[in-house]
Scaffold this motif. Structure first.
Motif: not given
Length: 178
Positions: A54, A123, A127, A162-163, A166-167
């Motif tokens: 990520n 998240h 996702s 963002y995904v 935030t992962g």
């Protein structure tokens, strides 16, 4: 009349099917009644690997954005394909980790708890929708439909970034509990 190109007649249904099947498969696998430790790895190995993937994806997405802003299409394409490849590896590894290990609950308390759950919930929700966005964005870019590519990339880029960020944050929040 708005008709689909010949390649769209195949690609669009495939993207739609994958966009439904992938999140459903992850959901089912997360809720299996038993776990099957496929590779015999330590529980913390998967989350660390996922955070690396990520984080690298985040860096590549930012680099891709910079490259396209500079007009360097080939570099943009190459880093975005690499980001897609890393995200695909992440997805396969994530599914394997869900088959192999029971979920680890978050045990944090205090002011971090609602922050963690906000980050986690957003998240997870994003996702699920990033799959079709990335697939359509990649498809439009690779087929050189740049106007359509730009139009969807305006949404895909910030959500994908963002995904991926935030992962990494979810990993850092959970680190003490692995």
């Amino acid at each position: 009349m708005n008709t689909l190109k010949k390649s769209d007649r195949v690609a669009v249904p495939v993207i739609i099917i994958l966009s439904i099947v992938i999140p459903l498969a992850v959901l089912v696998l997360m809720n299996l009644p038993a776990r099957y430790d496929i590779f015999g790895l330590d529980m913390g190995t998967y989350p660390f690997f996922h955070a690396i993937l990520n984080g690298a994806t985040s860096v590549l997405l930012i680099a891709g954005y910079i490259f396209i802003r500079r007009g360097e299409r080939k570099l943009h394409r190459n880093v975005m394909i690499t980001a897609f490849f890393l995200s695909s590896i992440f997805l396969v590894s994530y599914v394997i980790s869900k088959i192999s290990n029971d979920p680890t609950p978050y045990a944090g308390e205090g002011f971090l708890r609602p922050i963690y759950f906000f980050v986690l919930i957003t998240h997870i929700m994003l996702s699920a929708i990033i799959v079709p966005l990335v697939l359509f964005t990649m498809y439009r870019g690779l087929t050189k439909e740049y106007a359509k590519h730009r139009k969807i990339a305006r949404w895909t880029y910030p959500i994908w970034l963002y995904v991926s960020v935030t992962g990494v944050l979810v990993y850092l929040f959970m680190l003490p509990y692995y």
